[in-house]
Design an enzyme around this catalytic site. Structure first.
Site, PDB file in Angstrom:
ATOM      1  CG  HIS A 136      -1.535   1.389   1.437  1.00  0.00           C
ATOM      2  ND1 HIS A 136      -2.606   1.863   0.705  1.00  0.00           N
ATOM      3  CD2 HIS A 136      -1.153   2.412   2.254  1.00  0.00           C
ATOM      4  CE1 HIS A 136      -2.873   3.115   1.095  1.00  0.00           C
ATOM      5  NE2 HIS A 136      -2.001   3.469   2.030  1.00  0.00           N
ATOM      6  CG  HIS A 141       0.825   6.675   0.044  1.00  0.00           C
ATOM      7  ND1 HIS A 141      -0.034   7.748   0.151  1.00  0.00           N
ATOM      8  CD2 HIS A 141       0.346   5.728   0.901  1.00  0.00           C
ATOM      9  CE1 HIS A 141      -0.988   7.468   1.037  1.00  0.00           C
ATOM     10  NE2 HIS A 141      -0.789   6.239   1.503  1.00  0.00           N
ATOM     11  CD  GLU A 182      -4.205   6.706   2.559  1.00  0.00           C
ATOM     12  OE1 GLU A 182      -4.349   5.846   1.670  1.00  0.00           O
ATOM     13  OE2 GLU A 182      -3.208   6.748   3.307  1.00  0.00           O
ATOM     14  CB  SER A 201      -2.721   0.119  -2.786  1.00  0.00           C
ATOM     15  OG  SER A 201      -3.540   0.583  -1.733  1.00  0.00           O
TER      16      SER A 201
HETATM   17  N1  HBI Z   1       1.321   6.372  10.047  1.00  0.00           N
HETATM   18  N2  HBI Z   1       2.683   4.923   8.904  1.00  0.00           N
HETATM   19  C1  HBI Z   1       1.630   5.746   8.922  1.00  0.00           C
HETATM   20  N3  HBI Z   1       0.898   5.911   7.792  1.00  0.00           N
HETATM   21  C2  HBI Z   1      -0.177   6.744   7.774  1.00  0.00           C
HETATM   22  O1  HBI Z   1      -0.821   6.892   6.729  1.00  0.00           O
HETATM   23  C3  HBI Z   1      -0.532   7.429   8.940  1.00  0.00           C
HETATM   24  C4  HBI Z   1       0.254   7.216  10.083  1.00  0.00           C
HETATM   25  N4  HBI Z   1      -0.046   7.868  11.208  1.00  0.00           N
HETATM   26  C5  HBI Z   1      -1.085   8.834  11.287  1.00  0.00           C
HETATM   27  C6  HBI Z   1      -1.906   8.924  10.081  1.00  0.00           C
HETATM   28  N5  HBI Z   1      -1.605   8.274   8.995  1.00  0.00           N
HETATM   29  C7  HBI Z   1      -3.136   9.778  10.132  1.00  0.00           C
HETATM   30  O2  HBI Z   1      -3.178  10.607  11.233  1.00  0.00           O
HETATM   31  C8  HBI Z   1      -3.376  10.573   8.847  1.00  0.00           C
HETATM   32  O3  HBI Z   1      -4.742  10.412   8.592  1.00  0.00           O
HETATM   33  C9  HBI Z   1      -3.110  12.017   8.923  1.00  0.00           C
HETATM   34 FE    FE Z   2      -1.980   5.308   2.957  1.00  0.00          FE
END
Ligand code: HBI
Ligand code: FE
Length: 284
Positions: A136, A141, A182, A201
């Site tokens: 993913h 991304h 997303e 994804s």
């Molecule tokens: N951590 N690894 C990872 N990936 C994310 O997409 C992610 C996260 N921590 C917080 C987060 N997303 C959310 O708070 C987002 O929606 C901003």
């Molecule tokens: Fe994501």
């Protein structure tokens, strides 16, 4: 230094990644040698299935940049991707053990460092996984981080996130992440296409988001978007549509501080809510 894992959604679910090996900023080394032949095979099969679905469904910028990920028959080394990504847009991938807390997440984005989960799903989770894994994060991304305007948007989002977090508005701003980075759709020559990583994804949601009559599609409006709750365990009921990455970037130029009060006083909307001011986009 050991850091606390975070789990979104079902808090009773044990966290998947090994957070003991993470540094204070939640980054860790990508333990590339630890991937098994089966892990590489899972990545190869996911890549193969997903890339075949992209024509007519994914936005042009994504399709053009996908080969920049390099290897499609095994999990790439993040360093090798960085050798192309850094010169292209100044972004760099960093490995993380899984979901990380909001503040360090925003902190990494604000510094053009994109956190990529390093483990991959098990073969029995091929079609559906609750937490983001390396497929993913990388396939979904990273291609658009090669697009200069989108890349700037993600950094601006991270900087805004730090501010929002300190104002107690992180949850409101995270809806913008959800509905753009997303699950965003873009109107391009030729029609509606996906640019959101959660869609790109996913084999099922890609077709659903772009072709199904079931979800509603609304022109992106910041207030409308940040009022809207989202689904974490089903296809989205609502998708927000942009005209270009430049529009997205310009829309997020102002300081959001006074804006959060407007979002709060306007009140939350259910994921499937429809309101009179919505500018709806119908499939042509
Ligand atoms: N951590 N690894 C990872 N990936 C994310 O997409 C992610 C996260 N921590 C917080 C987060 N997303 C959310 O708070 C987002 O929606 C901003
Ligand atoms: Fe994501």
């Amino acid at each position: 230094m050991a850091v606390e894992p975070v789990v979104y959604g079902a808090s009773e679910r044990p966290p998947r990644g090994d957070y003991a090996r993470a540094h204070d900023d939640y980054t860790c080394a990508q333990d590339w040698a630890a991937y098994t032949t089966a892990d590489h095979d899972t990545y190869r099969r996911l890549y193969e299935r997903q890339s075949a679905l992209l024509p007519g469904m994914a936005c042009d910028a994504f399709i053009e940049a996908l080969p920049s990920l390099g290897a499609c028959d095994h999990i790439p080394r993040f360093e090798e991707v960085n050798a192309r990504l850094k010169p292209a847009t100044g972004w760099e991938l960093v490995a993380v053990p899984g979901l990380i807390p909001e503040r360090p997440f925003f902190e990494l984005l604000a510094h053009r460092r994109f956190p990529v989960t390093d483990w991959i799903r098990k073969p029995e989770e091929f079609d559906y996984i609750v937490e983001p894994d390396v497929f993913h994060d990388l396939f979904g991304h990273v291609p658009l981080l090669f697009d200069p305007v989108f890349a700037d948007y993600v950094q601006r989002y991270g900087a805004g996130g730090l501010k929002a977090h300190d104002l107690g508005a992180g949850e409101l701003l995270s809806r913008l992440y959800w509905y753009t980075i997303e699950f965003g759709l873009i109107q391009q020559r030729g029609g509606l296409r996906a640019y959101g990583a959660g869609i790109l994804s996913s084999s099922g949601e890609l077709r659903h988001s772009v072709t199904s009559q079931k979800p509603q599609r609304i022109a992106l409006d910041l207030l409308r978007c940040m009022r809207t709750r989202y689904k974490i365990d089903d296809y989205q009921a609502t998708y927000f549509v942009i005209d270009s990455f430049a529009q997205l970037f310009e829309m997020t130029a102002p300081d959001f501080t006074p804006f959060y009060a407007s979002v709060r006083s306007a009140g939350e909307l259910a994921a499937e809510a429809s309101i009179a001011s919505d500018s709806r986009i119908t499939l042509g």
